[in-house]
Design a protein around this motif. Structure first.
Motif, PDB file in Angstrom:
ATOM      1  N   ARG A  41      43.682  39.775  37.921  1.00 55.82           N
ATOM      2  CA  ARG A  41      42.679  40.786  38.302  1.00 55.82           C
ATOM      3  C   ARG A  41      43.356  42.124  38.596  1.00 55.82           C
ATOM      4  NH1 ARG A  41      39.461  37.874  35.779  1.00 55.82           N
ATOM      5  NH2 ARG A  41      38.595  36.078  36.815  1.00 55.82           N
ATOM      6  N   THR A  42      44.551  42.062  39.198  1.00 55.14           N
ATOM      7  CA  THR A  42      45.303  43.291  39.466  1.00 55.14           C
ATOM      8  C   THR A  42      45.681  43.965  38.152  1.00 55.14           C
ATOM      9  OG1 THR A  42      46.152  42.350  41.525  1.00 55.14           O
ATOM     10  CG2 THR A  42      47.354  44.227  40.609  1.00 55.14           C
ATOM     11  N   LEU A  43      46.183  43.196  37.205  1.00 55.22           N
ATOM     12  CA  LEU A  43      46.559  43.747  35.895  1.00 55.22           C
ATOM     13  C   LEU A  43      45.343  44.344  35.186  1.00 55.22           C
ATOM     14  CD1 LEU A  43      48.709  44.269  33.770  1.00 55.22           C
ATOM     15  CD2 LEU A  43      48.306  41.943  32.897  1.00 55.22           C
ATOM     16  N   GLU A  44      44.200  43.641  35.242  1.00 56.32           N
ATOM     17  CA  GLU A  44      42.984  44.176  34.620  1.00 56.32           C
ATOM     18  C   GLU A  44      42.674  45.574  35.145  1.00 56.32           C
ATOM     19  OE1 GLU A  44      40.329  40.142  33.748  1.00 56.32           O
ATOM     20  OE2 GLU A  44      40.114  41.159  35.682  1.00 56.32           O
ATOM     21  N   ARG A  45      42.762  45.722  36.459  1.00 57.32           N
ATOM     22  CA  ARG A  45      42.432  47.020  37.050  1.00 57.32           C
ATOM     23  C   ARG A  45      43.507  48.071  36.789  1.00 57.32           C
ATOM     24  NH1 ARG A  45      38.983  46.032  42.570  1.00 57.32           N
ATOM     25  NH2 ARG A  45      37.325  44.845  41.549  1.00 57.32           N
ATOM     26  N   LEU A  46      44.762  47.665  36.777  1.00 56.22           N
ATOM     27  CA  LEU A  46      45.843  48.623  36.538  1.00 56.22           C
ATOM     28  C   LEU A  46      45.784  49.228  35.146  1.00 56.22           C
ATOM     29  CD1 LEU A  46      48.899  46.850  38.198  1.00 56.22           C
ATOM     30  CD2 LEU A  46      47.848  49.006  38.918  1.00 56.22           C
ATOM     31  N   GLY A 109      42.385  47.105  45.129  1.00 55.82           N
ATOM     32  CA  GLY A 109      41.270  46.477  45.831  1.00 55.82           C
ATOM     33  C   GLY A 109      41.117  44.998  45.531  1.00 55.82           C
ATOM     34  N   VAL A 110      42.066  44.429  44.813  1.00 51.42           N
ATOM     35  CA  VAL A 110      41.995  43.009  44.452  1.00 51.42           C
ATOM     36  C   VAL A 110      42.465  42.140  45.611  1.00 51.42           C
ATOM     37  CG1 VAL A 110      42.917  41.248  42.889  1.00 51.42           C
ATOM     38  CG2 VAL A 110      42.237  43.478  41.994  1.00 51.42           C
TER      39      VAL A 110
END
Length: 178
Positions: A41-46, A109-110
């Motif tokens: 999820r962090t990678l998706e947002r980054l 925000g993850v």
């Protein structure tokens, strides 16, 4: 020297990430703890990927573990080449890995600050990141040692301890370094 250190560090970081991930899988089988999708999820947002909360993002988890491991491993490779080797250096690097994870996860925000987590989760995370830092350090140190002592080690051999009147060793000729 620095280009070599970066490559060796990336390889060491990948090794550390692979061992950490294998350890996580073993721990999860023993404890019944579910997979975390925070790395994915962090990678998706980054990188701006669309979020798919119902999908199990295994490939993104692996990509984030390997990518972070290799990028941070570059720092550990530089440390080892400079002469920062052994358990002290790996402990310093452990703090870097923890800081990196928390900064990215909280900035996107993850994740939430670790002091808000259940204690068991904090202990598990600290242990897995210690495995990463230790394995990465062992590999980076071994690779760097093939090229002799680092500048910091040469300086330390002049006289044990910190002394204001002990200057750095003479510069090495950069043309002889690869």
């Amino acid at each position: 020297m620095w280009l070599r250190a970066m490559g060796q560090g990336a390889a060491a970081g990948l090794a550390g990430a692979l061992v950490m991930t294998a350890g996580e899988k073993i721990e999860q089988r023993c404890t019944g703890r579910a997979d975390s999708h925070v790395p994915a999820r962090t990678l998706e947002r980054l990188v701006g990927l669309p979020e798919a909360p119902r999908r199990q993002p295994w490939a993104l988890n692996v990509a984030m573990h390997a990518g972070q491991g290799m990028l941070l491993g570059v720092l550990r490779g530089a440390m080892a080449s400079a002469g920062l080797r052994g358990p002290w250096a790996s402990a310093m690097f452990w703090a870097v890995r923890l800081t990196n994870d928390q900064t990215l996860e909280n900035a996107t925000g993850v994740g939430a600050p670790p002091w808000t987590w259940p204690r068991r989760e904090v202990v598990v995370d600290l242990a897995h990141k210690a495995v990463y830092a230790t394995v990465t350090g062992l590999v980076a140190d071994r690779l760097a040692a093939r090229h002799g002592p680092g500048p910091g080690q040469i300086h330390a051999r002049k006289r044990k301890g910190r002394h204001p009147h002990i200057g750095p060793p003479p510069r090495r000729d950069a043309s002889t370094d690869d």
